[in-house]
Design a protein around this motif. Sequence first.
Motif, mmCIF file in Angstrom:
data_model
loop_
_atom_site.group_PDB
_atom_site.id
_atom_site.type_symbol
_atom_site.label_atom_id
_atom_site.label_comp_id
_atom_site.label_asym_id
_atom_site.label_seq_id
_atom_site.Cartn_x
_atom_site.Cartn_y
_atom_site.Cartn_z
ATOM 1 N N VAL A 269 -84.789 -74.163 19.536
ATOM 2 C CA VAL A 269 -86.033 -73.395 19.385
ATOM 3 C C VAL A 269 -87.124 -73.898 20.324
ATOM 4 O O VAL A 269 -88.085 -73.172 20.615
ATOM 5 C CB VAL A 269 -86.556 -73.435 17.934
ATOM 6 C CG1 VAL A 269 -85.601 -72.706 16.992
ATOM 7 C CG2 VAL A 269 -86.800 -74.879 17.470
ATOM 8 N N ALA B 117 -89.999 -71.892 22.572
ATOM 9 C CA ALA B 117 -91.414 -72.263 22.480
ATOM 10 C C ALA B 117 -92.025 -72.431 23.868
ATOM 11 O O ALA B 117 -93.180 -72.065 24.097
ATOM 12 C CB ALA B 117 -91.574 -73.542 21.669
ATOM 13 N N ALA C 241 -92.649 -75.431 16.919
ATOM 14 C CA ALA C 241 -91.417 -74.666 16.688
ATOM 15 C C ALA C 241 -90.384 -75.484 15.924
ATOM 16 O O ALA C 241 -89.712 -74.975 15.017
ATOM 17 C CB ALA C 241 -90.840 -74.199 18.023
#
Length: 386
Positions: free
Chosen positions: A30, A34, A280
């Motif tokens: 993730v 981001a 994130a």
Amino acid sequence: MYQQFYQRFLTANKGKQHFACHSHHYWPDVSRDAMLEYWDDSARLVDDKWHYIFSEKVPQTQQLIADILQLPQPEQIVFAPNTHELVMRLLSCFDLRQPLRILTTDSEFHSFSRQVKRLSEYDNVVVDIVAVEPFASFEQRFAQAAAAQDYQLIFCSQVFFNSGFAIADLPAFVASLDSVSDAMIAIDGYHGFMALPTDLSTITERIFYLAGSYKYAGGGEGCCFMSVPLGSIHRPLYTGWFAEFGTLAAEKSAKVLYSEDGYRFAGATMDFSALYRLNAVLRLFKQQGISVGRIHQYVQQLQQVFLHKLSELQHRQLGLANLLAHDLKQHGHFLTFRLGSPSEVAELAAQLKRAGIETDYRGDRLRFGFALYHNSAEYDLSCLQG
């Protein structure tokens, strides 16, 4: 089961066993999204991104961190690119024309140790150092040292980087320093944050707590933070325009104004892509129900399996006799072995690297770190046989 969140780093490092998590932790997937989000926000908002970041991203990240550390006032958290910058703001609160006495240990992170060593070249600055070993008596010896002199700054780690030894009960440790009521107390929590379950709720008004995303938070370098006691009236000499948020619209004053919250310790323009990454990762863990307690329990299991495999090998250098801190209940997320010399450590680390095992070492100490992206069933230490 946690490896699914780290596929990009694991694929890029296929064939390696990464035991340097305590140094450079793999980033969850993730974090890449981001980074792109930060780019897109910058392109979309340009100068207006500062308002968005400080009204949306910063408060959200403050809250995520506050929830993890049980901090009642998220706005007391301030961000910086590294902890050294935050340390310098703490030091700049003191008038260096006046006597300054600092109490610390022989096991603090290199930038802090280097900085106070440099400061101690001034005749008016005294730095007293307490040895962390022997571990069993450290907390008592440190408290006794704190009571013996009039200190302006007390600086100590939650988990010591060169051994893995951890202060088991941080609130009790801070309470043992009550005799130095006027001293600024700073706790370096970098090896504790997102590794050890930490509740600062009872000491949040007494300590400055420093940590960041480069280690166990998995957000990479560039996003560190410090919790500032509520009601702090410190006026750091080392200060930037971020520290004026909340006062920028006020009439010009002859006196330098500071934010009324943690941002009185802020600096100036920085790259917030690191904060996006940390945000994130922390949101991912929250959504997945991955608490620090759960992480810590998993890592302790990994450490136990690792030590069992080592004991079966009966390796001359990596036996339990050379393990610095044995109690995993009072331990961080890396194991440290002390060998005979720095050259011996470097040679063994090189041997491991040739076998695809990534470690990390400092002086005569070899460190093995553990993380969520490990699977103990995949540990292969056969290169240490014979």
